[in-house]
Design a protein around this motif. Sequence first.
Motif, PDB file in Angstrom:
ATOM      1  N   ASP A   1       1.037  -1.302   0.258  1.00  0.00           N
ATOM      2  CA  ASP A   1       0.219  -0.154  -0.218  1.00  0.00           C
ATOM      3  C   ASP A   1       0.494   1.528  -0.178  1.00  0.00           C
ATOM      4  O   ASP A   1       1.961   1.385   0.458  1.00  0.00           O
ATOM      5  CB  ASP A   1      -0.672   0.103   1.090  1.00  0.00           C
ATOM      6  N   THR A   2       0.486   2.021  -0.024  1.00  0.00           N
ATOM      7  CA  THR A   2       0.634   3.580  -0.041  1.00  0.00           C
ATOM      8  C   THR A   2       0.224   4.787   1.032  1.00  0.00           C
ATOM      9  O   THR A   2      -0.608   4.528   1.834  1.00  0.00           O
ATOM     10  CB  THR A   2       0.683   4.305  -1.561  1.00  0.00           C
ATOM     11  N   GLN A   3       0.750   6.124   1.233  1.00  0.00           N
ATOM     12  CA  GLN A   3       0.304   6.965   1.548  1.00  0.00           C
ATOM     13  C   GLN A   3      -1.376   7.072   1.616  1.00  0.00           C
ATOM     14  O   GLN A   3      -1.695   6.792   0.064  1.00  0.00           O
ATOM     15  CB  GLN A   3       0.839   8.021   2.110  1.00  0.00           C
ATOM     16  N   VAL A   4      -1.540   7.874   2.374  1.00  0.00           N
ATOM     17  CA  VAL A   4      -3.288   8.053   1.977  1.00  0.00           C
ATOM     18  C   VAL A   4      -3.100   9.404   1.468  1.00  0.00           C
ATOM     19  O   VAL A   4      -2.277  10.631   1.800  1.00  0.00           O
ATOM     20  CB  VAL A   4      -4.161   8.028   4.100  1.00  0.00           C
ATOM     21  N   GLU A   5      -4.916   9.956   0.995  1.00  0.00           N
ATOM     22  CA  GLU A   5      -4.631  10.982   0.607  1.00  0.00           C
ATOM     23  C   GLU A   5      -4.724  11.987   1.299  1.00  0.00           C
ATOM     24  O   GLU A   5      -5.042  11.828   2.679  1.00  0.00           O
ATOM     25  CB  GLU A   5      -5.793  11.084  -0.460  1.00  0.00           C
ATOM     26  N   LEU A   6      -4.038  13.153   1.182  1.00  0.00           N
ATOM     27  CA  LEU A   6      -4.721  14.097   2.253  1.00  0.00           C
ATOM     28  C   LEU A   6      -5.134  15.463   1.918  1.00  0.00           C
ATOM     29  O   LEU A   6      -5.575  15.991   0.964  1.00  0.00           O
ATOM     30  CB  LEU A   6      -3.485  15.166   2.325  1.00  0.00           C
TER      31      LEU A   6
END
Length: 186
Positions: free
Chosen positions: A116-121
Motif C-alpha cells: 500500500d501507500t500513504q493516504v490522500e490528504l
Amino acid sequence: MAILHQATLTPTKTELIAAWLPGQPWFDGDAPLVTPVGAYRFDDPAGEVGIESHIVDVGGRTVHVPLTYRGAELDGADSFLVGTMEHSVLGARWVYDAVGDPVYRAELVRVVAEADTQVELVVQTPDGPVLRDPNMQVRGSGGTVPDDAEIVVVREPLRDQAPLSGLTLTGIWAGAPAPAVLAYIT
C-alpha cells in the motif's frame, strides 16, 4: 484519507522535532536547525491517532521522524514522548516517536504487507474539503510478515544501510537521488 485542519500548532511540529532530536541515542548532534523536506501520512483504522512521518534536513543530513498525535497520553510510552502541543482545533495533543506507538506499528506492517501507500490528504477549509497534493510518495513492498517480525525505522535513509529487497517501505521526495528505504521488517 487523512483529514487535516487549518490550525495553529504551538509549538510547531518542526520545533518539537528540533527540541527532541538531540536527546536521541541514534542522533549525534546539537540543537539542530530543522528544515521540513516532505511528509506522508497513514490512517488509524479507528480514527483516533494521527500518524505522520516527516523527512527533515538537519544540517545537510536527511532524517526520517515518524510521529503519532493523540488526544490523551499513551499508557506506558513515556520514553517515546516527543512533547505536547496545542492544536487550535483539536486541543491538546500528545506527540510520540511513532516507533513506540502500537497504532503506527500495526499500520506500517499493514502498508508493507499489502504493498500500500500513504493516504490522500484532505484539508478542511471554510469553503469545504480540498485535496492536497503530496510532497512525497511511499510504498510498501508487499509480502507475508512473520508473527515475530521486528520493525526497523531507518532514521537517516540516505546514509544508513538498509535492505533494498524484502519487506520494506520506500519513499521518494524532492531532492532525493532515488527511492530510499524508510523502514523494513525482518
